[in-house]
Design a protein around this motif. Structure first.
Motif, PDB file in Angstrom:
ATOM      1  N   ILE A 108     -32.339  39.466 -34.263  1.00 57.31           N
ATOM      2  CA  ILE A 108     -33.405  40.734 -33.927  1.00 57.31           C
ATOM      3  C   ILE A 108     -32.461  41.574 -33.074  1.00 57.31           C
ATOM      4  CG2 ILE A 108     -35.488  39.324 -34.021  1.00 57.31           C
ATOM      5  CD1 ILE A 108     -35.165  39.190 -30.669  1.00 57.31           C
ATOM      6  N   PRO A 109     -32.921  43.105 -33.237  1.00 56.90           N
ATOM      7  CA  PRO A 109     -32.109  44.152 -32.348  1.00 56.90           C
ATOM      8  C   PRO A 109     -32.125  43.797 -30.968  1.00 56.90           C
ATOM      9  CG  PRO A 109     -33.564  45.089 -33.875  1.00 56.90           C
ATOM     10  CD  PRO A 109     -34.011  43.755 -33.772  1.00 56.90           C
ATOM     11  N   PRO A 110     -30.979  43.448 -30.126  1.00 52.09           N
ATOM     12  CA  PRO A 110     -30.879  43.190 -28.779  1.00 52.09           C
ATOM     13  C   PRO A 110     -31.374  44.375 -28.106  1.00 52.09           C
ATOM     14  CG  PRO A 110     -28.886  43.560 -29.845  1.00 52.09           C
ATOM     15  CD  PRO A 110     -29.778  43.715 -30.747  1.00 52.09           C
ATOM     16  N   SER A 111     -32.055  44.007 -26.679  1.00 51.02           N
ATOM     17  CA  SER A 111     -32.294  44.900 -25.937  1.00 51.02           C
ATOM     18  C   SER A 111     -31.417  45.706 -25.293  1.00 51.02           C
ATOM     19  CB  SER A 111     -33.400  44.287 -24.923  1.00 51.02           C
ATOM     20  OG  SER A 111     -32.687  43.202 -24.111  1.00 51.02           O
ATOM     21  N   GLY A 112     -30.019  45.211 -25.201  1.00 51.62           N
ATOM     22  CA  GLY A 112     -28.846  45.797 -24.782  1.00 51.62           C
ATOM     23  C   GLY A 112     -27.632  45.325 -25.385  1.00 51.62           C
ATOM     24  N   ALA A 113     -26.564  45.681 -24.985  1.00 51.58           N
ATOM     25  CA  ALA A 113     -25.384  45.273 -25.358  1.00 51.58           C
ATOM     26  C   ALA A 113     -25.208  43.874 -25.436  1.00 51.58           C
ATOM     27  CB  ALA A 113     -24.137  46.045 -24.819  1.00 51.58           C
ATOM     28  N   LEU A 114     -24.718  43.127 -26.364  1.00 45.69           N
ATOM     29  CA  LEU A 114     -24.563  41.867 -26.308  1.00 45.69           C
ATOM     30  C   LEU A 114     -23.038  41.734 -25.579  1.00 45.69           C
ATOM     31  CD1 LEU A 114     -25.672  40.751 -29.688  1.00 45.69           C
ATOM     32  CD2 LEU A 114     -26.735  40.304 -27.766  1.00 45.69           C
ATOM     33  N   PRO A 115     -22.763  40.441 -25.249  1.00 43.53           N
ATOM     34  CA  PRO A 115     -21.553  40.416 -24.254  1.00 43.53           C
ATOM     35  C   PRO A 115     -20.334  40.633 -25.267  1.00 43.53           C
ATOM     36  CG  PRO A 115     -22.726  38.082 -24.332  1.00 43.53           C
ATOM     37  CD  PRO A 115     -23.615  39.484 -24.925  1.00 43.53           C
ATOM     38  N   ASP A 116     -19.267  41.363 -24.994  1.00 38.23           N
ATOM     39  CA  ASP A 116     -17.908  41.475 -25.831  1.00 38.23           C
ATOM     40  C   ASP A 116     -17.286  40.060 -26.035  1.00 38.23           C
ATOM     41  OD1 ASP A 116     -17.118  43.945 -26.668  1.00 38.23           O
ATOM     42  OD2 ASP A 116     -16.533  44.799 -24.663  1.00 38.23           O
ATOM     43  N   SER A 117     -17.360  38.947 -24.997  1.00 41.19           N
ATOM     44  CA  SER A 117     -16.873  37.743 -25.067  1.00 41.19           C
ATOM     45  C   SER A 117     -17.525  37.214 -26.558  1.00 41.19           C
ATOM     46  CB  SER A 117     -17.089  36.974 -24.205  1.00 41.19           C
ATOM     47  OG  SER A 117     -18.584  36.839 -23.874  1.00 41.19           O
ATOM     48  N   ASP A 118     -18.499  37.538 -27.137  1.00 49.08           N
ATOM     49  CA  ASP A 118     -19.229  37.010 -28.411  1.00 49.08           C
ATOM     50  C   ASP A 118     -18.685  37.768 -29.777  1.00 49.08           C
ATOM     51  OD1 ASP A 118     -20.262  35.125 -26.870  1.00 49.08           O
ATOM     52  OD2 ASP A 118     -22.386  35.960 -27.102  1.00 49.08           O
ATOM     53  N   CYS A 119     -17.868  38.856 -29.301  1.00 47.35           N
ATOM     54  CA  CYS A 119     -17.478  39.629 -30.441  1.00 47.35           C
ATOM     55  C   CYS A 119     -15.944  39.635 -30.466  1.00 47.35           C
ATOM     56  CB  CYS A 119     -17.940  40.891 -30.343  1.00 47.35           C
ATOM     57  SG  CYS A 119     -17.450  42.160 -31.574  1.00 47.35           S
ATOM     58  N   ASN A 120     -15.121  39.061 -31.597  1.00 54.26           N
ATOM     59  CA  ASN A 120     -13.663  39.266 -31.598  1.00 54.26           C
ATOM     60  C   ASN A 120     -13.459  39.142 -33.317  1.00 54.26           C
ATOM     61  OD1 ASN A 120     -13.646  36.587 -32.957  1.00 54.26           O
ATOM     62  ND2 ASN A 120     -13.944  35.632 -30.873  1.00 54.26           N
ATOM     63  N   GLN A 121     -12.231  39.599 -33.761  1.00 54.03           N
ATOM     64  CA  GLN A 121     -11.854  39.809 -35.173  1.00 54.03           C
ATOM     65  C   GLN A 121     -12.127  38.599 -36.082  1.00 54.03           C
ATOM     66  OE1 GLN A 121     -10.755  42.753 -35.249  1.00 54.03           O
ATOM     67  NE2 GLN A 121     -10.148  42.671 -37.120  1.00 54.03           N
ATOM     68  N   GLY A 122     -12.372  37.345 -35.521  1.00 50.90           N
ATOM     69  CA  GLY A 122     -12.729  36.322 -36.221  1.00 50.90           C
ATOM     70  C   GLY A 122     -11.584  36.035 -37.361  1.00 50.90           C
ATOM     71  N   ASN A 123     -11.956  35.818 -38.484  1.00 49.28           N
ATOM     72  CA  ASN A 123     -11.129  35.683 -39.778  1.00 49.28           C
ATOM     73  C   ASN A 123     -11.240  37.016 -40.343  1.00 49.28           C
ATOM     74  OD1 ASN A 123     -10.711  32.998 -39.193  1.00 49.28           O
ATOM     75  ND2 ASN A 123     -12.537  32.186 -40.265  1.00 49.28           N
ATOM     76  N   TYR A 124     -11.447  37.917 -40.013  1.00 46.99           N
ATOM     77  CA  TYR A 124     -11.491  39.249 -40.441  1.00 46.99           C
ATOM     78  C   TYR A 124      -9.912  39.826 -40.625  1.00 46.99           C
ATOM     79  CZ  TYR A 124     -16.361  40.047 -41.344  1.00 46.99           C
ATOM     80  OH  TYR A 124     -17.626  39.489 -41.949  1.00 46.99           O
ATOM     81  N   PRO A 125      -9.498  40.577 -41.468  1.00 51.09           N
ATOM     82  CA  PRO A 125      -8.058  40.990 -41.701  1.00 51.09           C
ATOM     83  C   PRO A 125      -8.034  42.022 -40.297  1.00 51.09           C
ATOM     84  CG  PRO A 125      -9.627  42.071 -43.386  1.00 51.09           C
ATOM     85  CD  PRO A 125     -10.219  41.039 -42.747  1.00 51.09           C
ATOM     86  N   ASP A 126      -6.740  42.009 -40.069  1.00 55.35           N
ATOM     87  CA  ASP A 126      -6.247  43.334 -38.941  1.00 55.35           C
ATOM     88  C   ASP A 126      -6.124  44.470 -39.673  1.00 55.35           C
ATOM     89  OD1 ASP A 126      -6.238  40.952 -37.196  1.00 55.35           O
ATOM     90  OD2 ASP A 126      -3.956  40.668 -37.529  1.00 55.35           O
TER      91      ASP A 126
END
Ligand code: FAD
Ligand code: NAG
Ligand code: NAG
Ligand code: NAG
Ligand code: NAG
Ligand code: NAG
Ligand code: NAG
Length: 444
Positions: A108-126
Motif C-alpha cells: 500500500i502507498p506509504p504515508s511517508g518515505a520508507l527507510p533508505d536502509s530497506d532500499c539497495n541495489q540487491g541483485n539488480y545490475p550496476d
C-alpha cells in the motif's frame, strides 16, 4: 564452431554466486582492481551513442531521499492492475524475489518515505546498456570480455527463475531492438552453395527485432491474415527466452512449439562477432538456439518465424464447480472424470490454460481450425456425462470468436464465464481416492 560454443558457455552461463566461499571472485565486481573505471564506462557510453545507464531501482521513489509520494503510489496502483513495469524499465524483473532486497514495492502507498536502509541495489545490475542495434551489443560484450565483468541479458524481465537479473552485473537490455516485417515469400539471409534443402514453395514468415513483444508481432501477422506460433500472453518477448527455451502457445497443439517454427536468428557471439544461424549457416548454433535456453549461446538481435494463414478458431468455455459448501464429492467425481479424459480433448484439437482455484475449475480452451458447431458435437456428450454425475455446476459451451481477438475473448470470458459459486476457502487437500490436488488458489 565447437570452440565458439565453448566460449559462449564460459562467457554467458555464469552462475548466481558472485564470490566463491573463501576464494577469489569469478568476475570483477565493483571495488575489484580489474573493474572498469569511471573513464572506462564513459568511453563505452560514447561508443554506444550515450546508451549506458547507471541503474537505480525503479521503486526507490518509495524510499529515503528519492521519495516521491505520487510516483510511489502510482507504482502500487500499477501492481494492482497488473501493469508490467518490468517491460519498460531497464532492469526491473517480474518476479521480485530474485532481485533480493532491492527496494521492494510496498503493498500500500506509504504515508511517508520508507527507510533508505530497506532500499539497495540487491541483485539488480550496476550498469545497463540500452542497446539500439547489434553494433551496440557487440561493443558491450567486447567491453565485458575486456574487463572480465559479469554479463546478463534482459528483455522483458519475465523469466520466472531470475535469469534476467544478476548481482553486480552489467546488463545488456534488448528492449530497443525493434522493427517487425512480414514476408509472404521469405528466403534465408544467407544462401550458401551447399543448400541442403532448396525452398520449392513459398514460405511466409515474420522477422522482428529482439525487443519485440508477441502482441506486436501477432498484430503485424494479423494484418496479412496470418497467425504466428506465439506465447499465450502478448507481453512475452518474441525472440528472447520464449523461443530459445522452446515456447508453447495457443496454436502449439496444431503447429508445434516456438522452437519448431524458428527459421533464422541473427546472433552476437560472446566474441562480439555477428552470425546468421539458419539451416544453411551455422546449423549447429541454429539447433542450439531452438531450446538451449535464453542467454546460453549468444545474444539474439533479430529472429524470423514461420507464419500460417489464419485457420480461425472456436473456443470452449468449461467450468466445473461445487454447488454447495460441504458437498465436494460429486464435484471431485466430475473433476476426476474430466481429468481422465483430457487427452481426448487434446486429440480433438483443444488446448489452453485452465485455472483450478478454490472456487472450481475454469478453462477457456481454443480449437484452431474448428467451428463452434463441430465443437458442440464433441462437447455435447461430455456435458451430458458431467451433468449426470450429480450435484455439480457444469458449463461446457462452445462459441466462435470472429477473427479471434484476445479482447473479445477476454470480454466474453469475464462477462459470461463466472457464474456465482460458493467461495470455498478452506479446501486444500490431496484426495488420494480421486488422485487430484485441489488449491491453494493459483493464478497465472
Ligand atoms: C505473464 C507471463 C506469461 C507467459 N506465458 C507463456 C506462454 O504462454 N508460453 C510459454 O512458453 N511461456 C510463457 N511464459 C514464460 C516465458 O516464456 C519465459 O519466462 C521466457 O523466458 C520469457 O522470455 P523474455 O525474453 O520475455 O524474458 P527475460 O526474462 O527478459 O529473458 C528470459 C531469458 O532469456 C534471455 N534472453 C532474453 N533476450 C535474449 C536475447 N535476445 N538473446 C539471448 N538471450 C536472451 C535472458 O537472459 C533470460 O535468461 C510466460 C511468462 C510470463 C511472466
Ligand atoms: C551516457 O551518456 C548519456 C548522453 O550523454 C547521458 O545522459 C548518460 O547519463 C550517460 N550514462 C552514464 C552512465 O554516464
Ligand atoms: C514525482 O513523480 C511524479 C509522477 O511520476 C512526477 O510527475 C514528478 O515530476 C515527480 N516529482 C519530483 C520532484 O521528481
Ligand atoms: C537466396 O536464394 C533465393 C532462391 O534462389 C533467391 O531468390 C534469393 O534472392 C537469395 N538470397 C540471397 C540473399 O542471395
Ligand atoms: C476423498 O473423496 C472421497 C469421496 O468423495 C471421500 O470419501 C474422502 O473422505 C475424501 N478424502 C479426503 C482426505 O478428503
Ligand atoms: C449435498 O448433496 C445432496 C445430494 O445431492 C443433497 O441431498 C444435500 O442436501 C446436499 N447437502 C448440502 C449441505 O448442500
Ligand atoms: C478465422 C477468420 O475468420 N479469418 C478471417 C479474418 O479476416 C480476414 C480478412 O477479412 C479473412 O480473410 C479471414 O478468413
Amino acid at each position: 564452431m565447437e570452440s565458439l560454443l565453448y566460449i559462449a558457455l564460459l562467457a554467458l552461463s555464469i552462475s548466481n554466486g558472485a564470490v566463491a566461499q573463501g576464494g577469489a571472485a569469478a568476475k570483477n565486481y565493483a571495488g575489484a582492481p580489474g573493474y572498469p573505471t569511471a573513464a572506462d564506462w564513459s568511453s563505452l557510453n560514447s561508443s554506444t551513442n550515450g546508451q549506458l545507464i547507471q541503474y537505480i531501482p525503479l521503486y526507490s521513489v518509495c524510499y529515503g531521499s528519492r521519495y516521491n509520494a505520487t510516483a510511489c503510489a502510482g507504482f502500487v496502483k500499477d501492481s494492482l492492475t497488473f501493469k508490467l513495469n518490468s517491460i519498460q524499465d531497464p532492469a526491473l524483473i517480474e518476479t521480485p524475489y530474485w532481485a533480493g532486497t532491492a527496494c521492494p514495492l510496498p503493498r500500500i502507498p506509504p504515508s511517508g518515505a520508507l527507510p533508505d536502509s530497506d532500499c539497495n541495489q540487491g541483485n539488480y545490475p550496476d550498469y545497463v546498456l540500452a542497446a539500439k542495434n547489434k553494433e551496440d551489443i557487440a561493443s558491450g560484450i567486447k567491453f565485458a570480455a575486456k574487463h572480465d565483468i559479469r554479463v546478463i541479458i534482459k528483455n522483458t524481465g519475465h523469466d520466472f527463475l531470475g535469469r534476467s537479473v544478476g548481482y553486480g552485473s552489467f546488463s545488456i537490455w534488448t528492449h530497443n531492438l525493434d522493427g517487425v516485417q512480414w514476408a509472404d515469400d521469405w528466403h534465408p539471409t544467407t544462401n550458401i552453395t551447399s543448400l541442403r534443402r532448396r525452398q520449392t514453395t513459398k514460405q511466409a514468415a515474420i522477422t522482428y527485432g529482439a525487443g519485440m513483444l508477441w502482441g506486436q508481432v501477432i498484430e503485424e501477422a494479423k494484418k496479412h491474415g496470418h497467425i504466428v506460433i506465439s506465447g499465450a500472453d502478448p507481453s512475452v518477448g518474441a525472440a528472447g527466452g520464449w523461443p530459445q527455451g522452446g515456447g508453447h502457445g495457443p496454436h502449439s497443439n496444431q503447429y508445434g512449439l516456438g522452437a519448431d517454427n524458428m527459421l533464422e536468428a541473427e546472433v552476437v557471439t560472446p566474441t562480439g562477432d555477428f552470425l546468421i544461424a539458419n539451416e544453411n549457416s551455422n546449423p549447429d548454433l541454429f539447433w542450439a538456439l531452438r531450446g538451449g535456453g535464453g542467454g546460453t549461446y549468444g545474444i539474439v538481435t533479430r529472429m524470423t518465424m514461420k507464419t500460417y494463414p489464419d485457420p480461425g478458431s472456436s473456443y470452449a468455455l468449461i467450468r466445473i464447480a461445487p454447488k454447495a459448501i460441504g458437498n465436494y464429492s460429486h464435484y471431485l467425481d466430475a473433476l476426476a472424470y474430466y481429468f481422465a479424459i483430457t487427452s481426448q480433448l487434446t486429440d480433438f484439437g483443444l488446448s489452453g490454460y485452465p485455472f483450478l482455484t478454490h472456487g472450481g475449475y475454469t478453462a477457456n480452451l481454443g480449437a484452431p481450425g474448428k467451428t463452434a458447431k463441430q465443437l458442440e458435437t464433441f462437447l455435447g456428450p461430455l456435458r451430458t456425462k458431467l451433468r449426470s454425475m450429480g450435484d455439480v455446476n457444469i458449463i461446457a459451451r462452445p462459441y466462435d470468436v470472429k477473427n479471434g481477438t484476445k479482447s473479445t475473448c477476454k470480454k466474453r470470458f469475464h462477462t459470461r464465464a463466472q457464474p456465482a459459486v460458493p467461495d470455498i476457502t478452506n479446501i486444500n487437500i490431496f484426495n488420494a481416492t480421486h488422485n487430484i490436488a485441489i488449491g491453494p488458489d493459483y493464478s497465472f
